[in-house]
Enzyme design. Sequence first.
Site, short mmCIF file in Angstrom:
data_model
loop_
_atom_site.label_atom_id
_atom_site.label_comp_id
_atom_site.label_asym_id
_atom_site.label_seq_id
_atom_site.Cartn_x
_atom_site.Cartn_y
_atom_site.Cartn_z
N PRO A 286 -7.12 9.59 1.76
CA PRO A 286 -8.28 10.52 2.12
C PRO A 286 -8.73 10.32 3.49
CG PRO A 286 -8.82 9.11 0.45
CD PRO A 286 -7.70 8.69 0.36
N ASN A 287 -9.06 11.50 4.10
CA ASN A 287 -9.48 11.58 5.44
C ASN A 287 -8.54 11.40 6.57
OD1 ASN A 287 -12.01 12.54 4.27
ND2 ASN A 287 -12.16 10.38 3.73
N ARG B 45 -11.74 12.17 13.93
CA ARG B 45 -12.62 11.19 12.96
C ARG B 45 -12.85 10.06 13.82
NH1 ARG B 45 -10.56 7.86 7.77
NH2 ARG B 45 -12.52 7.28 7.01
N TYR C 196 -11.13 4.48 15.06
CA TYR C 196 -9.66 5.04 14.17
C TYR C 196 -8.75 5.35 15.62
CZ TYR C 196 -11.76 4.68 9.88
OH TYR C 196 -12.44 4.29 8.58
N ASN D 6 -1.49 3.44 3.60
CA ASN D 6 -2.67 3.32 4.16
C ASN D 6 -3.62 4.17 3.15
OD1 ASN D 6 -5.39 3.41 5.18
ND2 ASN D 6 -4.71 4.01 7.19
N ALA E 236 -10.07 5.17 1.92
CA ALA E 236 -11.12 4.69 1.11
C ALA E 236 -10.60 4.10 -0.20
CB ALA E 236 -12.34 5.79 0.87
N GLU F 82 0.75 -3.11 3.10
CA GLU F 82 -0.40 -2.29 3.24
C GLU F 82 -0.94 -2.09 4.78
OE1 GLU F 82 -3.80 -4.32 1.25
OE2 GLU F 82 -5.27 -3.12 2.06
N HIS G 283 -3.76 -0.66 7.60
CA HIS G 283 -4.99 0.11 8.07
C HIS G 283 -5.20 0.04 9.80
CE1 HIS G 283 -6.43 -0.13 4.02
NE2 HIS G 283 -6.08 -1.55 4.12
N ARG H 196 -15.48 -5.08 9.55
CA ARG H 196 -16.49 -3.94 9.12
C ARG H 196 -17.37 -4.13 7.87
NH1 ARG H 196 -13.00 1.14 9.04
NH2 ARG H 196 -15.12 2.24 9.25
C1 DQA Z 1 -8.89 2.79 6.84
C2 DQA Z 1 -9.92 1.78 6.35
C3 DQA Z 1 -10.89 2.19 5.13
O1 DQA Z 1 -11.75 1.13 4.97
C4 DQA Z 1 -11.20 3.61 5.34
O2 DQA Z 1 -11.79 3.97 4.21
C5 DQA Z 1 -10.09 4.63 5.82
C6 DQA Z 1 -9.26 4.06 6.92
C7 DQA Z 1 -8.03 2.45 8.15
O3 DQA Z 1 -7.06 2.70 8.34
O4 DQA Z 1 -8.61 1.62 8.68
O5 DQA Z 1 -10.06 5.72 5.54
O6 DQA Z 1 -7.88 2.49 5.80
#
Ligand code: DQA
Length: 155
Positions: free
Chosen positions: A11-12, A19, A24, A75, A78, A99, A101, A108
């Site tokens: 998501p997002n 964003r 990011y 990735n 959340a 995994e 990010h 964080r």
């Molecule tokens: C994320 C880190 C997560 O905590 C966050 O909710 C994201 C992006 C990252 O790529 O840094 O949506 O996965």
Amino acid sequence: MDPTVLVLNGPNLNLLGTREPEIYGTDTLDSIRAEVETRARERGLKADFRQSNAEHELVGWIQGARGTAQGIIINAGAYTHTSVAILDALQAVGLPVIEVHLSNIFRREDFRHHSYISKAAVGLVCGFGAQSYVLAIDAMAHTLKSSTPAKRAHR
Ligand code: DQA
């Protein structure tokens, strides 16, 4: 045929570029997709790159990877911090998982320090922005070359 790596985005992540760029970066998901596809080709892999805001869609894609992909880079956004369903799906398919990010989740908020995904992952790349994905492709190429299917299934 080149091994296929499913590259999943949660998501997002469709909003990348606009964003919270201070966290990011300014790369869009499309530009990350292009970088990932290029690096995958260079490493003798085929990247199948997808994004969804819906947990059930991510679970469905993971289930579908059995028999169609040789590894999963994820990735989960959340859902990393909340989704037992995604963890269960990753464990069910038994493929090597890496995994990813963009941000360093350990620098964080506390709630980002726990990842359900990590329990299913060979390893984790975080904190390098779009480059985290490129490094994950390299790590997947190495993982697929250096282990037999039987060994991978028992990680
Ligand atoms: C994320 C880190 C997560 O905590 C966050 O909710 C994201 C992006 C990252 O790529 O840094 O949506 O996965």
